[in-house]
Write a protein that holds these residues in place. Structure first.
Motif, PDB file in Angstrom:
ATOM      1  N   GLU A 157       0.835  -1.204   0.000  1.00  0.00           N
ATOM      2  CA  GLU A 157       0.000   0.000   0.000  1.00  0.00           C
ATOM      3  C   GLU A 157       0.870   1.255   0.000  1.00  0.00           C
ATOM      4  OE1 GLU A 157      -2.675  -0.340   3.281  1.00  0.00           O
ATOM      5  OE2 GLU A 157      -3.899  -1.899   2.335  1.00  0.00           O
ATOM      6  N   ALA A 158       1.957   1.222   0.772  1.00  0.00           N
ATOM      7  CA  ALA A 158       2.873   2.368   0.780  1.00  0.00           C
ATOM      8  C   ALA A 158       3.507   2.551  -0.586  1.00  0.00           C
ATOM      9  CB  ALA A 158       3.952   2.160   1.841  1.00  0.00           C
ATOM     10  N   ALA A 159       3.888   1.458  -1.220  1.00  0.00           N
ATOM     11  CA  ALA A 159       4.489   1.532  -2.555  1.00  0.00           C
ATOM     12  C   ALA A 159       3.516   2.132  -3.560  1.00  0.00           C
ATOM     13  CB  ALA A 159       4.917   0.133  -3.007  1.00  0.00           C
ATOM     14  N   ALA A 160       2.246   1.744  -3.467  1.00  0.00           N
ATOM     15  CA  ALA A 160       1.247   2.257  -4.400  1.00  0.00           C
ATOM     16  C   ALA A 160       1.065   3.762  -4.255  1.00  0.00           C
ATOM     17  CB  ALA A 160      -0.083   1.540  -4.200  1.00  0.00           C
ATOM     18  N   THR A 196       4.488  -3.657 -10.861  1.00  0.00           N
ATOM     19  CA  THR A 196       5.492  -3.441 -11.898  1.00  0.00           C
ATOM     20  C   THR A 196       4.887  -2.670 -13.068  1.00  0.00           C
ATOM     21  OG1 THR A 196       5.033  -5.644 -12.814  1.00  0.00           O
ATOM     22  CG2 THR A 196       6.852  -5.450 -11.258  1.00  0.00           C
ATOM     23  N   GLY A 197       3.592  -2.886 -13.292  1.00  0.00           N
ATOM     24  CA  GLY A 197       2.907  -2.139 -14.351  1.00  0.00           C
ATOM     25  C   GLY A 197       2.824  -0.650 -14.062  1.00  0.00           C
ATOM     26  N   HIS A 198       2.961  -0.275 -12.795  1.00  0.00           N
ATOM     27  CA  HIS A 198       2.973   1.135 -12.406  1.00  0.00           C
ATOM     28  C   HIS A 198       4.384   1.651 -12.158  1.00  0.00           C
ATOM     29  CE1 HIS A 198      -1.380   0.531 -11.782  1.00  0.00           C
ATOM     30  NE2 HIS A 198      -1.479   1.845 -11.834  1.00  0.00           N
ATOM     31  N   GLY A 199       5.370   0.875 -12.597  1.00  0.00           N
ATOM     32  CA  GLY A 199       6.745   1.360 -12.552  1.00  0.00           C
ATOM     33  C   GLY A 199       7.539   1.011 -11.318  1.00  0.00           C
ATOM     34  N   ASP A 322      -6.444  -1.305  -0.474  1.00  0.00           N
ATOM     35  CA  ASP A 322      -6.570  -0.483  -1.682  1.00  0.00           C
ATOM     36  C   ASP A 322      -5.185  -0.206  -2.240  1.00  0.00           C
ATOM     37  OD1 ASP A 322      -9.440  -0.054  -1.654  1.00  0.00           O
ATOM     38  OD2 ASP A 322      -9.108   1.165   0.131  1.00  0.00           O
ATOM     39  N   GLN A 323      -4.975  -0.575  -3.498  1.00  0.00           N
ATOM     40  CA  GLN A 323      -3.701  -0.330  -4.168  1.00  0.00           C
ATOM     41  C   GLN A 323      -3.986   0.137  -5.594  1.00  0.00           C
ATOM     42  OE1 GLN A 323      -0.946  -3.712  -3.592  1.00  0.00           O
ATOM     43  NE2 GLN A 323      -2.233  -4.326  -1.870  1.00  0.00           N
ATOM     44  N   TYR A 324      -3.521   1.351  -5.910  1.00  0.00           N
ATOM     45  CA  TYR A 324      -3.810   1.975  -7.209  1.00  0.00           C
ATOM     46  C   TYR A 324      -5.332   1.996  -7.410  1.00  0.00           C
ATOM     47  CZ  TYR A 324       1.172   0.977  -7.754  1.00  0.00           C
ATOM     48  OH  TYR A 324       2.518   0.888  -7.551  1.00  0.00           O
TER      49      TYR A 324
END
Length: 403
Positions: A157-160, A196-199, A322-324
């Motif tokens: 979640e933090a990464a997103a 990975t799709g979000h970089g 919730d992520q992206y």
């Protein structure tokens, strides 16, 4: 007049005192919290609040006027230093408060990195309370470089959120795959592809050897494979531990949390526990649930039992993340599963159904509220779901509820 004291002013504590008044308790209530703010909801902290999409006032579970109207004494920004079960007192600074019944809703504490590997450097953050997120927010800016340590839901979640703010994200997970402790490989694969799709740079089977810094501030990190990274800040998401220190000092039994019976009573008949800090019997084993629904439901049952209801708490586990643009909803507990059935929808819609000995025990549903709703109801009712029906994306799931 009877006095109930509640230590821990989070979701469970706030829910417990509200239920006491709702059920007609007319005695004194004191709610003690270590943070200097009203009880608030934690899930939006690392998402909407960190993104600047939610003001702090909207985090509050109830307005300050609620506690005044319900005659609940709030003691915020204060820490209890001791509990004396014999004298039935709690010590709060120079103040000693007598209780007739005590509830511990102390929650959990984030696991931190040791100072020996740089965990005490400025720029190393955990995501647990309002102060943590306020401290981290200025660093979450476009172009910054972040290292996320831990591939569980906290770390993901933090990464997103960081990626949505234009931060260059590297996430490391010591285990072979992200979410290894809590989900099937299929769910891990889904979220790896999403990130990975979000970089995001997801590195599995790689740990953190140490964090480097200059003048006391983070400048980089060295991974267990020898890779050196330049980073501006670090987010540590390596799990949480139940806050049991006060319980242990009071001589209460502790077993993966404050040990309670089915009604929420601890080893002391006048002391109860609910929420993240409490472990309780469930289907023949002892578990501890880290979720908002459990904090609310368990606290309300404990409140009823403090008033003499004699009611067992029957958990119906559910969680969300919730992520992206993906909402993951989880029903049940997948412990010991031996089969996973995939139900593929369109785009990011997907669900994974866990079976143990042929019986449905849990569902992970991504952007699929219908699958989640049916799966949860089946699990709550103790019913099963034919795997061949589940696996057919054209099949209607609702008839399963009538089977």
């Amino acid at each position: 007049m009877s006095h109930i004291v509640v230590i821990g002013a989070g979701q469970a504590g706030s829910s417990l005192v509200a239920r006491l008044r709702k059920d007609g308790f007319e005695g004194e209530i004191t709610l003690i919290g270590a943070e200097p703010v009203l009880p608030y909801q934690r899930p939006p902290l690392s998402k909407a609040y960190l993104l600047g999409e939610m003001d702090v006032e909207r985090l509050f579970l109830r307005p300050e006027s609620f506690y005044a109207e319900q005659n609940v004494t709030l003691k915020l920004g204060q820490r209890v230093s001791a509990i004396d079960p014999v004298a039935k007192t709690v010590t709060l600074g120079d103040e000693v408060i007598h209780y007739d019944q005590l509830a511990l809703t102390t929650g959990s504490d984030p696991r931190r990195l040791p100072a020996a590997i740089g965990g005490d450097l400025e720029g190393v953050h955990v995501v647990r309370d309002l102060a943590d997120v306020d401290a981290m927010a200025p660093a979450v800016t476009e172009g910054a470089r972040a290292l996320i340590v831990g591939g569980g839901y906290i770390g993901l979640e933090a990464a997103a959120v960081c990626a949505k703010r234009g931060v260059k994200v590297t996430l490391v997970e010591m285990a072979e795959r992200i979410l290894q402790r809590v989900a099937a490989p299929e769910t891990s694969d889904y979220f790896r592809a999403l990130h990975t799709g979000h970089g995001a740079d997801i590195r599995e089977g790689v740990g953190l050897a140490g964090i480097t810094g200059e003048d006391g501030k983070v400048t980089g990190a060295v991974l267990s494979d020898g890779t050196e990274l330049t980073v501006d800040f670090v987010v540590v998401g390596v799990g949480i531990a139940p806050s049991t220190q006060l319980a242990e000092m009071a001589g209460l039994e502790v077993e993966n949390g404050i040990k309670t019976d089915a009604q929420g009573r601890t080893s002391d008949a006048s002391i109860w526990a609910a929420g993240d800090c409490a472990s309780f019997p469930f289907n023949g084993v002892r578990i501890r649930l880290e979720s908002v629904p459990n904090a609310i439901d368990q606290a309300e049952v404990v409140a009823q039992n403090m008033l003499g209801a004699g009611k067992d708490y029957v958990a119906q586990p559910w969680f969300w993340s919730d992520q992206y643009d993906v909402k993951l909803q989880i029903a049940g507990l997948n412990t010991g599963y031996d089969q996973v059935v995939t139900r593929k929808g369109e785009g990011l819609t997907n669900s994974f159904w866990y079976y143990k000995g042929g019986q449905l025990v849990a569902v992970d549903a991504m952007n699929d509220p219908r699958a989640y709703m049916v799966g949860k109801r089946l699990i709550d009712m103790g019913k099963n779901a034919d795997p061949t029906v589940v696996a057919d994306p054209e099949a209607d799931l609702k008839p399963l509820l009538k089977a």
